[in-house]
Design a protein around this motif. Structure first.
Motif, PDB file in Angstrom:
ATOM      1  N   ALA A  22    -107.872  26.085   6.907  1.00 59.47           N
ATOM      2  CA  ALA A  22    -107.255  25.528   5.700  1.00 59.47           C
ATOM      3  C   ALA A  22    -107.576  26.388   4.484  1.00 59.47           C
ATOM      4  O   ALA A  22    -106.719  26.598   3.614  1.00 59.47           O
ATOM      5  N   ALA A  23    -108.812  26.912   4.428  1.00 55.74           N
ATOM      6  CA  ALA A  23    -109.193  27.765   3.296  1.00 55.74           C
ATOM      7  C   ALA A  23    -108.386  29.065   3.297  1.00 55.74           C
ATOM      8  O   ALA A  23    -107.866  29.484   2.258  1.00 55.74           O
ATOM      9  N   VAL A  24    -108.264  29.688   4.466  1.00 58.92           N
ATOM     10  CA  VAL A  24    -107.497  30.938   4.566  1.00 58.92           C
ATOM     11  C   VAL A  24    -106.031  30.681   4.214  1.00 58.92           C
ATOM     12  O   VAL A  24    -105.396  31.459   3.484  1.00 58.92           O
ATOM     13  N   GLU A  25    -105.497  29.586   4.704  1.00 56.21           N
ATOM     14  CA  GLU A  25    -104.100  29.240   4.416  1.00 56.21           C
ATOM     15  C   GLU A  25    -103.894  29.028   2.915  1.00 56.21           C
ATOM     16  O   GLU A  25    -102.864  29.422   2.345  1.00 56.21           O
ATOM     17  N   THR A  26    -104.871  28.425   2.264  1.00 61.47           N
ATOM     18  CA  THR A  26    -104.781  28.181   0.821  1.00 61.47           C
ATOM     19  C   THR A  26    -104.764  29.487   0.046  1.00 61.47           C
ATOM     20  O   THR A  26    -103.936  29.673  -0.870  1.00 61.47           O
ATOM     21  N   TYR A  27    -105.637  30.412   0.393  1.00 60.44           N
ATOM     22  CA  TYR A  27    -105.675  31.699  -0.316  1.00 60.44           C
ATOM     23  C   TYR A  27    -104.395  32.504  -0.077  1.00 60.44           C
ATOM     24  O   TYR A  27    -103.903  33.186  -0.979  1.00 60.44           O
ATOM     25  N   LEU A  28    -103.848  32.410   1.120  1.00 62.64           N
ATOM     26  CA  LEU A  28    -102.586  33.107   1.385  1.00 62.64           C
ATOM     27  C   LEU A  28    -101.443  32.478   0.587  1.00 62.64           C
ATOM     28  O   LEU A  28    -100.533  33.173   0.124  1.00 62.64           O
ATOM     29  N   ALA A  29    -101.502  31.157   0.392  1.00 63.62           N
ATOM     30  CA  ALA A  29    -100.489  30.485  -0.425  1.00 63.62           C
ATOM     31  C   ALA A  29    -100.591  30.933  -1.879  1.00 63.62           C
ATOM     32  O   ALA A  29     -99.569  31.097  -2.563  1.00 63.62           O
ATOM     33  N   LEU A  30    -101.806  31.150  -2.360  1.00 58.62           N
ATOM     34  CA  LEU A  30    -101.976  31.653  -3.726  1.00 58.62           C
ATOM     35  C   LEU A  30    -101.421  33.063  -3.853  1.00 58.62           C
ATOM     36  O   LEU A  30    -100.876  33.446  -4.897  1.00 58.62           O
ATOM     37  N   ALA A  31    -101.552  33.841  -2.794  1.00 57.84           N
ATOM     38  CA  ALA A  31    -100.975  35.192  -2.802  1.00 57.84           C
ATOM     39  C   ALA A  31     -99.454  35.119  -2.905  1.00 57.84           C
ATOM     40  O   ALA A  31     -98.832  35.927  -3.606  1.00 57.84           O
ATOM     41  N   GLY A 162     -98.730  21.840   0.633  1.00 57.32           N
ATOM     42  CA  GLY A 162     -98.594  20.405   0.373  1.00 57.32           C
ATOM     43  C   GLY A 162     -99.130  19.556   1.509  1.00 57.32           C
ATOM     44  O   GLY A 162     -99.663  18.463   1.286  1.00 57.32           O
ATOM     45  N   HIS A 163     -99.034  20.062   2.731  1.00 57.54           N
ATOM     46  CA  HIS A 163     -99.555  19.313   3.884  1.00 57.54           C
ATOM     47  C   HIS A 163    -101.075  19.308   3.919  1.00 57.54           C
ATOM     48  O   HIS A 163    -101.688  18.427   4.529  1.00 57.54           O
ATOM     49  N   LEU A 164    -101.712  20.284   3.256  1.00 55.29           N
ATOM     50  CA  LEU A 164    -103.173  20.335   3.216  1.00 55.29           C
ATOM     51  C   LEU A 164    -103.747  19.452   2.113  1.00 55.29           C
ATOM     52  O   LEU A 164    -104.850  18.904   2.257  1.00 55.29           O
ATOM     53  N   TYR A 165    -103.007  19.312   1.011  1.00 53.66           N
ATOM     54  CA  TYR A 165    -103.478  18.546  -0.144  1.00 53.66           C
ATOM     55  C   TYR A 165    -102.398  17.563  -0.587  1.00 53.66           C
ATOM     56  O   TYR A 165    -101.838  17.687  -1.679  1.00 53.66           O
ATOM     57  N   PRO A 166    -102.087  16.571   0.243  1.00 52.61           N
ATOM     58  CA  PRO A 166    -100.981  15.655  -0.079  1.00 52.61           C
ATOM     59  C   PRO A 166    -101.191  14.883  -1.372  1.00 52.61           C
ATOM     60  O   PRO A 166    -100.228  14.563  -2.068  1.00 52.61           O
ATOM     61  N   ASP A 167    -102.456  14.577  -1.727  1.00 54.47           N
ATOM     62  CA  ASP A 167    -102.716  13.825  -2.953  1.00 54.47           C
ATOM     63  C   ASP A 167    -102.343  14.615  -4.205  1.00 54.47           C
ATOM     64  O   ASP A 167    -102.039  14.029  -5.245  1.00 54.47           O
ATOM     65  N   PHE A 168    -102.389  15.940  -4.120  1.00 57.23           N
ATOM     66  CA  PHE A 168    -102.059  16.781  -5.271  1.00 57.23           C
ATOM     67  C   PHE A 168    -100.553  16.979  -5.434  1.00 57.23           C
ATOM     68  O   PHE A 168    -100.098  17.423  -6.487  1.00 57.23           O
TER      69      PHE A 168
END
Length: 264
Positions: A22-31, A162-168
């Protein structure tokens, strides 16, 4: 890029544990967000530097006369990844614990760095009178409509993580009603009163935030406020909110990009 990230998500979960994936996916999404910002129709070319600018060289969606196109096939993704890696390294360095805690030696292990996402008007998770110093860079009155600008990234992040942080990402777009800015557009249906109502809305929301800061500060605590605006009205509104929350303004220092005010 987004389609590749979705395919990669499943592959990462076969190779590593869920939190790391999830962390790696998040950083790639920021990229990907960096890539969108540098390769949009509003991204400009900077001739003096012979380099790509980005959409938000100004705090608005201004029309760009000199649109420049990033070399998406060869350079855009590597450049975006390098930017995120550089940011990650900077954050990791800042988060490193010093040899001794800031306020003396503790007898039990304590996490020195904690991060929360929430409303500054509700700091109920922080005990009263427990904080030595609050340093805040509040919204600049009517200068920047942060939530409106954030929609640019929100729609992409909702699709990528969005699937990783649905509340946001519950809402279709960012929450603009709770934002502490003086935005007359929110009161456009009220005609001539819209500017005054926007001012009152900003003052009320900032006062609520400052009251919570006053609550969590120790008796000898200090609040530092960084603020920039060329209108006297903006400074007056912010000062009114500060004083209404119980603070006393002790000193002010002008800076290159903003002024710093010390309150107790």
């Amino acid at each position: 890029f987004l389609e590749a990230l979705r395919e990669l998500g499943a592959e990462m979960r076969r190779e590593m544990d869920e939190k790391r994936a999830a962390a790696v996916e998040t950083y790639l999404a920021l990229a990907i967000s960096k890539a969108v910002d540098r390769n949009a129709l509003l991204a400009i070319w900077i001739p003096q530097r012979r380099a790509m600018g980005h959409v938000f060289n100004r705090h608005d969606f201004s029309f760009a006369w000199s649109y420049g196109e990033f070399d998406g096939a060869g350079n855009l993704l590597p450049w975006s990844l390098d930017q995120v890696v550089d940011s990650y390294n900077g954050l990791a360095k800042l988060a490193q614990s010093a040899q001794l805690p800031l306020w003396g030696v503790r007898t039990s292990p304590v996490e020195r760095l904690q991060v929360w996402q929430g409303n500054a008007a509700d700091l109920s998770h922080i005990p009263s009178g427990s904080v030595h110093h609050v340093c805040v860079d509040p919204p600049y009155y009517d200068n920047v409509m942060y939530a409106e600008l954030s929609d640019f990234f929100y729609v992409w992040l909702k699709r990528s993580v969005g699937h990783l942080y649905p509340d946001f990402f519950r809402d279709p777009l960012t929450n603009k009603d709770n934002e502490a800015v003086a935005n007359p557009a929110r009161f456009s249906s009220l005609g001539r009163k819209k500017k005054e109502l926007a001012k009152r809305d900003y003052e009320r929301k900032m006062a609520a935030c400052f009251r919570e800061m006053a609550r969590v500060l120790r008796d000898d605590g200090v609040l530092t406020v960084m603020f920039t605006h060329k209108q006297v009205e903006a400074w007056d509104t912010l000062a009114t909110a500060l004083i209404g929350a119980g603070f006393t303004i002790k000193a002010s220092w002008p800076g290159a990009g903003s002024a710093r005010t010390r309150c107790e």
